[in-house]
Design a protein around this motif. Sequence first.
Motif, short mmCIF file in Angstrom:
data_model
loop_
_atom_site.label_atom_id
_atom_site.label_comp_id
_atom_site.label_asym_id
_atom_site.label_seq_id
_atom_site.Cartn_x
_atom_site.Cartn_y
_atom_site.Cartn_z
N GLY A 274 33.41 80.47 92.96
CA GLY A 274 34.83 80.27 93.30
C GLY A 274 35.80 80.63 92.18
O GLY A 274 37.00 80.47 92.34
N GLY A 275 35.29 81.10 91.07
CA GLY A 275 36.15 81.37 89.91
C GLY A 275 37.02 82.60 90.03
O GLY A 275 37.98 82.78 89.27
N ALA B 197 35.20 77.18 82.67
CA ALA B 197 36.49 77.72 82.22
C ALA B 197 37.01 78.76 83.21
O ALA B 197 38.23 78.88 83.42
N ASN B 198 36.11 79.49 83.86
CA ASN B 198 36.53 80.50 84.84
C ASN B 198 37.18 79.90 86.07
O ASN B 198 37.86 80.60 86.82
N THR B 199 36.94 78.62 86.30
CA THR B 199 37.49 77.99 87.50
C THR B 199 38.87 77.38 87.22
O THR B 199 39.56 76.99 88.15
N ALA B 200 39.26 77.32 85.92
CA ALA B 200 40.48 76.58 85.55
C ALA B 200 41.72 77.11 86.27
O ALA B 200 42.53 76.32 86.80
N ALA B 201 41.88 78.42 86.31
CA ALA B 201 43.09 78.98 86.94
C ALA B 201 43.10 78.71 88.44
O ALA B 201 44.16 78.44 89.03
N VAL B 202 41.91 78.78 89.06
CA VAL B 202 41.83 78.53 90.51
C VAL B 202 42.18 77.07 90.80
O VAL B 202 42.98 76.77 91.69
N VAL B 203 41.58 76.16 90.01
CA VAL B 203 41.85 74.73 90.20
C VAL B 203 43.33 74.43 89.93
O VAL B 203 43.97 73.73 90.72
N ALA B 204 43.89 75.01 88.86
CA ALA B 204 45.30 74.76 88.54
C ALA B 204 46.20 75.27 89.66
O ALA B 204 47.18 74.60 90.04
N GLY B 205 45.88 76.43 90.21
CA GLY B 205 46.68 76.98 91.31
C GLY B 205 46.68 76.06 92.52
O GLY B 205 47.71 75.88 93.19
N ILE B 206 45.54 75.47 92.80
CA ILE B 206 45.43 74.54 93.94
C ILE B 206 46.21 73.26 93.67
O ILE B 206 47.00 72.79 94.50
N VAL B 207 46.00 72.70 92.47
CA VAL B 207 46.65 71.42 92.14
C VAL B 207 48.17 71.61 92.06
O VAL B 207 48.93 70.77 92.56
N ASP B 208 48.62 72.74 91.51
CA ASP B 208 50.06 73.01 91.39
C ASP B 208 50.75 73.09 92.75
O ASP B 208 51.96 72.87 92.85
N THR B 209 49.99 73.46 93.78
CA THR B 209 50.60 73.55 95.11
C THR B 209 50.30 72.31 95.95
O THR B 209 50.39 72.33 97.18
#
Length: 254
Positions: free
Chosen positions: A14-15, A41-53
Amino acid sequence: MAGVEGRVALVTGGGQGIGAAIAARLAAGGAKVGVLDLDEANTAAVVAGIVDTGGSAIGVRADVSKADQVQAAVDRVVSELGGLQILVNNAGVLRDNLLFKMSEEDWDLVMNVHLKGAFLCSKTAQKHMVDAKYGRIITMSSTSALGNRGQANYATAKAGLQGLTKTLAIELGPFGVTANAIAPGFIETAMTKATAERVGTTIEQMREAVAAAVPVRRGGLPDDVANTVAFLAGEESGYVTGQVIYVDGGRGLI
Ligand code: NAP
């Protein structure tokens, strides 16, 4: 409850690419998502994008071909997100070469990530689904399952995943768990960029060639696959199981 709202999903690989789009799509539908990749670490941007929305997600590090890591990843998702009802077997690698040049290591790696990975993740996740009498397993096959030059390893693994899917459908159906596969055609990601480079072309040229060859006259995007996953992962798809859905713009029809 409809769709995937309130469900817990685990998306392997999912990264980036298709897996990242699937994780975002399921989270947008109200699922809590474990985003699994080789490197957390590769998942951080995906997780942040989800949490931010406004969504809910955690990053999980695991190699899907290692049983102990898969068990630890599933345990973490279940304990932190409160269960596991949706598994998306999406992690994948390419090690393309013509048969006479293909190494045993490249054969084994592709089998291990795609086939063994989907076996281990499905086996570990199904326990939670069977206990809850509800589950959805969606596995990424490919149009390459029908055979593709330079992909003896990958085509074999992707065809094998169709057999796994149909068998899971038979064994798990009585427990409220469906299993389906998606077979994408050309979808623009890092993986297809690497393929373009291998065959001596560019992603733009590849996109144009695909657009000219399929009825819908465009290349595929990660969201095309993610939208199909959203349907198969939802409650309403409960009478659809053991199927292989080709998300390929109608390739081969013209
Ligand atoms: P991608 O951009 O290369 O993403 C694949 C992801 O899987 C990467 O994040 C990769 O991590 C991860 N991964 C690889 N080995 C793993 C392992 N052992 N354990 C956990 N994660 C692992 O590929 P994609 O294009 O999004 O493809 C996603 C899936 O769709 C694959 O199964 C692929 O075969 C299938 N598919 C793609 C297309 C297409 O046109 N793109 C067409 C048909 C089918 P690293 O980056 O850290 O290695």
